[in-house]
Design a protein around this motif. Structure first.
Motif, mmCIF file in Angstrom:
data_model
loop_
_atom_site.group_PDB
_atom_site.id
_atom_site.type_symbol
_atom_site.label_atom_id
_atom_site.label_comp_id
_atom_site.label_asym_id
_atom_site.label_seq_id
_atom_site.Cartn_x
_atom_site.Cartn_y
_atom_site.Cartn_z
ATOM 1 N N PHE A 77 0.850 -1.188 0.000
ATOM 2 C CA PHE A 77 0.000 0.000 0.000
ATOM 3 C C PHE A 77 0.882 1.232 0.000
ATOM 4 C CE2 PHE A 77 0.585 -1.102 4.475
ATOM 5 C CZ PHE A 77 0.920 0.112 5.065
ATOM 6 N N GLN A 78 0.296 2.334 -0.459
ATOM 7 C CA GLN A 78 0.979 3.625 -0.438
ATOM 8 C C GLN A 78 0.242 4.528 0.540
ATOM 9 O OE1 GLN A 78 0.786 3.770 -5.035
ATOM 10 N NE2 GLN A 78 2.240 5.365 -4.439
ATOM 11 N N VAL A 79 0.919 5.591 0.950
ATOM 12 C CA VAL A 79 0.282 6.609 1.785
ATOM 13 C C VAL A 79 0.505 7.976 1.147
ATOM 14 C CG1 VAL A 79 0.495 5.308 3.944
ATOM 15 C CG2 VAL A 79 2.305 6.887 3.282
ATOM 16 N N ALA A 80 -0.459 8.868 1.357
ATOM 17 C CA ALA A 80 -0.368 10.229 0.832
ATOM 18 C C ALA A 80 -1.050 11.173 1.812
ATOM 19 C CB ALA A 80 -1.034 10.321 -0.534
ATOM 20 N N ASN A 81 -0.351 12.214 2.213
ATOM 21 C CA ASN A 81 -0.950 13.228 3.081
ATOM 22 C C ASN A 81 -1.695 14.225 2.197
ATOM 23 O OD1 ASN A 81 0.014 12.154 5.471
ATOM 24 N ND2 ASN A 81 1.931 13.282 5.349
ATOM 25 N N ILE A 82 -3.008 14.097 2.180
ATOM 26 C CA ILE A 82 -3.846 14.938 1.333
ATOM 27 C C ILE A 82 -4.769 15.778 2.202
ATOM 28 C CG2 ILE A 82 -5.694 14.938 -0.401
ATOM 29 C CD1 ILE A 82 -4.417 12.415 -1.578
ATOM 30 N N THR A 83 -4.744 17.078 1.968
ATOM 31 C CA THR A 83 -5.674 17.997 2.610
ATOM 32 C C THR A 83 -6.717 18.368 1.572
ATOM 33 O OG1 THR A 83 -3.920 18.887 4.013
ATOM 34 C CG2 THR A 83 -5.919 20.230 3.773
ATOM 35 N N TRP A 84 -7.984 18.117 1.890
ATOM 36 C CA TRP A 84 -9.067 18.404 0.948
ATOM 37 C C TRP A 84 -9.008 19.870 0.531
ATOM 38 C CZ3 TRP A 84 -12.868 16.029 4.933
ATOM 39 C CH2 TRP A 84 -12.738 14.637 4.930
ATOM 40 N N GLY A 85 -9.139 20.109 -0.765
ATOM 41 C CA GLY A 85 -9.173 21.467 -1.295
ATOM 42 C C GLY A 85 -7.812 22.051 -1.594
ATOM 43 N N GLN A 86 -6.732 21.328 -1.292
ATOM 44 C CA GLN A 86 -5.389 21.820 -1.562
ATOM 45 C C GLN A 86 -4.690 20.884 -2.551
ATOM 46 O OE1 GLN A 86 -3.164 22.542 2.023
ATOM 47 N NE2 GLN A 86 -4.840 23.666 2.968
ATOM 48 N N PHE A 87 -3.948 21.477 -3.459
ATOM 49 C CA PHE A 87 -3.271 20.693 -4.485
ATOM 50 C C PHE A 87 -1.779 20.638 -4.191
ATOM 51 C CE2 PHE A 87 -7.186 22.367 -6.214
ATOM 52 C CZ PHE A 87 -7.805 21.179 -6.541
ATOM 53 N N SER A 88 -1.450 19.818 -3.228
ATOM 54 C CA SER A 88 -0.078 19.641 -2.770
ATOM 55 C C SER A 88 0.648 18.662 -3.698
ATOM 56 C CB SER A 88 -0.096 19.090 -1.348
ATOM 57 O OG SER A 88 -0.661 17.786 -1.364
ATOM 58 N N PRO A 89 1.963 18.550 -3.523
ATOM 59 C CA PRO A 89 2.702 17.541 -4.304
ATOM 60 C C PRO A 89 2.129 16.126 -4.121
ATOM 61 C CG PRO A 89 4.238 19.070 -3.307
ATOM 62 C CD PRO A 89 2.868 19.404 -2.748
ATOM 63 N N ALA A 90 1.613 15.809 -2.925
ATOM 64 C CA ALA A 90 1.037 14.474 -2.696
ATOM 65 C C ALA A 90 -0.120 14.201 -3.651
ATOM 66 C CB ALA A 90 0.571 14.343 -1.252
#
Length: 190
Positions: A77-90
């Motif tokens: 599995f992979q993990v990604a730190n994603i904040t809704w509404g933000q377009f981060s590198p993740a």
């Protein structure tokens, strides 16, 4: 780790989404699935056990999700730190997705648009065919319809009875009050 029975009653949306995934286990085999707001990763664990490649995402700590995967024998599995509404590198570095999913992401009214902005981007940019989500109705006045229109998305309600023939009580709760669970399929407007 939380007791599984406790999780069933406090967060009934995750078991419903997990049951939907299991019902569609032949369809999801080999698919790449991103779970937004992973939490304890119950839907992701089921998807992985059914042969999907999973990506766990949340705004910060994914320790509960990764621990849950590890305890269930899932190592791919992979993990990604994603904040809704933000377009981060993740977000920008995600691979091609087949399915995006979330359970109980429409929890706080202030997050509704951020969630749908993220979903819209993922469906457009990453060629994901569909967003599957479950949510618990907390207020009958809350609606995502205007946001779906704004972000050029369309929604289909999936009756729980269509995939709960063997255990229709999964979406029920022993908690007082209204705990209606909805299953949605959201796609881009064609």
């Amino acid at each position: 780790m939380m007791d599984a029975d406790y999780a069933m009653y406090v967060w009934p949306c995750a078991p419903v989404l997990a049951q939907y995934l299991y019902y569609h286990r032949h369809f999801i085999k080999g698919k790449t699935i991103l779970e937004l707001g992973t939490g304890t990763a119950l839907p992701s664990v089921v998807a992985a056990k059914c042969g999907a490649h999973i990506i766990l995402s949340d705004v910060a700590h994914l320790i509960n999700a990764t621990t849950s995967c590890t305890l269930n024998g899932i190592t791919d599995f992979q993990v990604a730190n994603i904040t809704w509404g933000q377009f981060s590198p993740a977000v920008l570095q995600l691979p091609k997705l087949d399915i995006v999913m979330a359970s109980d992401c429409f929890y706080s009214l202030k997050d509704f648009e951020d969630i749908l902005v993220t979903v819209n981007f993922l469906l457009q940019d990453k060629s994901a065919a569909v967003f599957w989500c479950t949510y618990q109705e907390r207020d009958s006045d809350w609606s995502i319809e205007h946001l779906l229109n704004k972000w050029h998305l369309q929604c289909t309600h999936i009756p729980l009875s269509s995939f709960q023939a063997d255990s229709p009580s999964v979406a029920s709760s022993g908690l007082p009050g209204n705990h209606t669970i909805w299953m949605l399929q959201i796609t881009t407007k064609k």
